[in-house]
Design a protein around this motif. Sequence first.
Motif, PDB file in Angstrom:
ATOM      1  N   ALA A   7       0.826  -1.207   0.000  1.00 15.29           N
ATOM      2  CA  ALA A   7       0.000   0.000   0.000  1.00 15.29           C
ATOM      3  C   ALA A   7       0.863   1.261   0.000  1.00 15.29           C
ATOM      4  N   ALA A   8       1.950   1.252   0.752  1.00 15.08           N
ATOM      5  CA  ALA A   8       2.844   2.412   0.799  1.00 15.08           C
ATOM      6  C   ALA A   8       3.518   2.644  -0.551  1.00 15.08           C
ATOM      7  N   GLN A   9       3.916   1.570  -1.209  1.00 10.06           N
ATOM      8  CA  GLN A   9       4.538   1.700  -2.524  1.00 10.06           C
ATOM      9  C   GLN A   9       3.538   2.221  -3.547  1.00 10.06           C
ATOM     10  N   THR A  10       2.298   1.757  -3.466  1.00 10.34           N
ATOM     11  CA  THR A  10       1.261   2.223  -4.377  1.00 10.34           C
ATOM     12  C   THR A  10       1.007   3.719  -4.176  1.00 10.34           C
ATOM     13  N   ARG A  11       0.931   4.176  -2.932  1.00  6.65           N
ATOM     14  CA  ARG A  11       0.752   5.603  -2.644  1.00  6.65           C
ATOM     15  C   ARG A  11       1.921   6.418  -3.203  1.00  6.65           C
ATOM     16  N   PHE A  12       3.126   5.921  -3.010  1.00  4.63           N
ATOM     17  CA  PHE A  12       4.321   6.604  -3.513  1.00  4.63           C
ATOM     18  C   PHE A  12       4.270   6.721  -5.041  1.00  4.63           C
ATOM     19  N   LEU A  13       3.928   5.631  -5.718  1.00  5.33           N
ATOM     20  CA  LEU A  13       3.885   5.643  -7.181  1.00  5.33           C
ATOM     21  C   LEU A  13       2.758   6.520  -7.717  1.00  5.33           C
ATOM     22  N   ARG A  14       1.631   6.561  -7.020  1.00  8.55           N
ATOM     23  CA  ARG A  14       0.542   7.457  -7.436  1.00  8.55           C
ATOM     24  C   ARG A  14       1.019   8.908  -7.400  1.00  8.55           C
ATOM     25  N   GLY A  15       1.785   9.250  -6.374  1.00  7.41           N
ATOM     26  CA  GLY A  15       2.339  10.601  -6.291  1.00  7.41           C
ATOM     27  C   GLY A  15       3.331  10.883  -7.407  1.00  7.41           C
ATOM     28  N   GLN A  16       4.150   9.906  -7.737  1.00  6.44           N
ATOM     29  CA  GLN A  16       5.125  10.071  -8.822  1.00  6.44           C
ATOM     30  C   GLN A  16       4.427  10.218 -10.179  1.00  6.44           C
ATOM     31  N   ALA A  17       3.295   9.551 -10.355  1.00 11.32           N
ATOM     32  CA  ALA A  17       2.597   9.536 -11.641  1.00 11.32           C
ATOM     33  C   ALA A  17       1.698  10.749 -11.840  1.00 11.32           C
ATOM     34  N   HIS A  18       1.498  11.526 -10.804  1.00 10.90           N
ATOM     35  CA  HIS A  18       0.544  12.631 -10.876  1.00 10.90           C
ATOM     36  C   HIS A  18       0.826  13.573 -12.041  1.00 10.90           C
ATOM     37  N   ASP A  19       2.066  13.955 -12.263  1.00 12.50           N
ATOM     38  CA  ASP A  19       2.407  14.931 -13.293  1.00 12.50           C
ATOM     39  C   ASP A  19       2.703  14.306 -14.658  1.00 12.50           C
ATOM     40  N   LEU A  20       2.632  12.990 -14.769  1.00 13.55           N
ATOM     41  CA  LEU A  20       2.911  12.330 -16.045  1.00 13.55           C
ATOM     42  C   LEU A  20       1.754  12.522 -17.019  1.00 13.55           C
ATOM     43  N   THR A  72       2.515  -7.473 -19.927  1.00  9.55           N
ATOM     44  CA  THR A  72       3.836  -6.882 -19.729  1.00  9.55           C
ATOM     45  C   THR A  72       4.437  -7.229 -18.373  1.00  9.55           C
ATOM     46  N   GLY A  73       3.677  -7.880 -17.507  1.00 10.33           N
ATOM     47  CA  GLY A  73       4.180  -8.197 -16.175  1.00 10.33           C
ATOM     48  C   GLY A  73       4.234  -6.985 -15.267  1.00 10.33           C
ATOM     49  N   ALA A  74       3.436  -5.981 -15.569  1.00  7.67           N
ATOM     50  CA  ALA A  74       3.429  -4.740 -14.794  1.00  7.67           C
ATOM     51  C   ALA A  74       2.356  -4.790 -13.714  1.00  7.67           C
ATOM     52  N   ALA A  75       2.516  -3.921 -12.736  1.00  6.73           N
ATOM     53  CA  ALA A  75       1.524  -3.782 -11.667  1.00  6.73           C
ATOM     54  C   ALA A  75       0.641  -2.585 -11.978  1.00  6.73           C
ATOM     55  N   LEU A  76      -0.655  -2.751 -11.758  1.00  4.64           N
ATOM     56  CA  LEU A  76      -1.585  -1.639 -11.912  1.00  4.64           C
ATOM     57  C   LEU A  76      -1.504  -0.786 -10.653  1.00  4.64           C
ATOM     58  N   VAL A  77      -1.046   0.445 -10.806  1.00  5.45           N
ATOM     59  CA  VAL A  77      -0.919   1.352  -9.672  1.00  5.45           C
ATOM     60  C   VAL A  77      -2.270   1.998  -9.386  1.00  5.45           C
ATOM     61  N   GLN A  78      -2.931   2.485 -10.430  1.00 11.46           N
ATOM     62  CA  GLN A  78      -4.254   3.072 -10.261  1.00 11.46           C
ATOM     63  C   GLN A  78      -4.928   3.194 -11.607  1.00 11.46           C
ATOM     64  N   ARG A  94      17.376   0.908 -13.050  1.00 13.27           N
ATOM     65  CA  ARG A  94      16.258   1.303 -12.195  1.00 13.27           C
ATOM     66  C   ARG A  94      16.394   2.765 -11.823  1.00 13.27           C
ATOM     67  N   GLN A  95      15.296   3.497 -11.985  1.00  6.70           N
ATOM     68  CA  GLN A  95      15.278   4.915 -11.679  1.00  6.70           C
ATOM     69  C   GLN A  95      14.439   5.207 -10.446  1.00  6.70           C
ATOM     70  N   ILE A  96      13.399   4.444 -10.220  1.00 11.02           N
ATOM     71  CA  ILE A  96      12.481   4.679  -9.111  1.00 11.02           C
ATOM     72  C   ILE A  96      12.841   3.757  -7.962  1.00 11.02           C
ATOM     73  N   VAL A  97      13.109   4.348  -6.815  1.00 11.82           N
ATOM     74  CA  VAL A  97      13.413   3.580  -5.613  1.00 11.82           C
ATOM     75  C   VAL A  97      12.161   3.571  -4.753  1.00 11.82           C
ATOM     76  N   LEU A  98      11.578   2.390  -4.572  1.00 13.31           N
ATOM     77  CA  LEU A  98      10.340   2.268  -3.823  1.00 13.31           C
ATOM     78  C   LEU A  98      10.597   2.248  -2.315  1.00 13.31           C
ATOM     79  N   PRO A  99       9.658   2.788  -1.527  1.00 10.89           N
ATOM     80  CA  PRO A  99       9.795   2.661  -0.066  1.00 10.89           C
ATOM     81  C   PRO A  99       9.637   1.211   0.346  1.00 10.89           C
TER      82      PRO A  99
END
Length: 101
Positions: A7-20, A72-78, A94-99
Motif C-alpha cells: 500500500a505504501a509503494q502504491t501511494r508513492f507511485l501514485r504521487g510520482q505519476a501525478h504529473d505524467l 507486460t508483467g506490470a503492476a496496476l498502480v491506479q 532502475r530509476q524509481i526507488v520504492l519505499p
Amino acid sequence: MPTALTAAQTRFLRGQAHDLRAMLQVGGKGVTEALLAELDLALEHHELVKVKVAAADREERDALVARLADGTGAALVQRIGHVAVLYRPSTDHRQIVLPRA
C-alpha cells in the motif's frame, strides 16, 4: 508475473505519476501485440507509464487494463476513468526507488 506492490509503494507511485502524461493510447483495435511491445519498451525505459484506454464501458476498460498489465508483467498502480498507471521495475537501469514498507 505481475509486480506486487504494498500500500505504501502504491501511494508513492501514485504521487510520482501525478504529473505524467499518457504515453500510449489503446484504440479501437484493443490490445495488440504491437501495443504490448511498445508498452514493454516504455516500461523498461520509464518504469512508470500512464496509458489512456478508449473503451465505452467500465468492464471493457478493466479487461483491457488487465490485459496490458498481464501482457507486460506490470503492476496496476491506479485507474481513474480512462487512464491507467502501470509500473514495472527496469531490468537494466532502475530509476524509481520504492519505499520498503
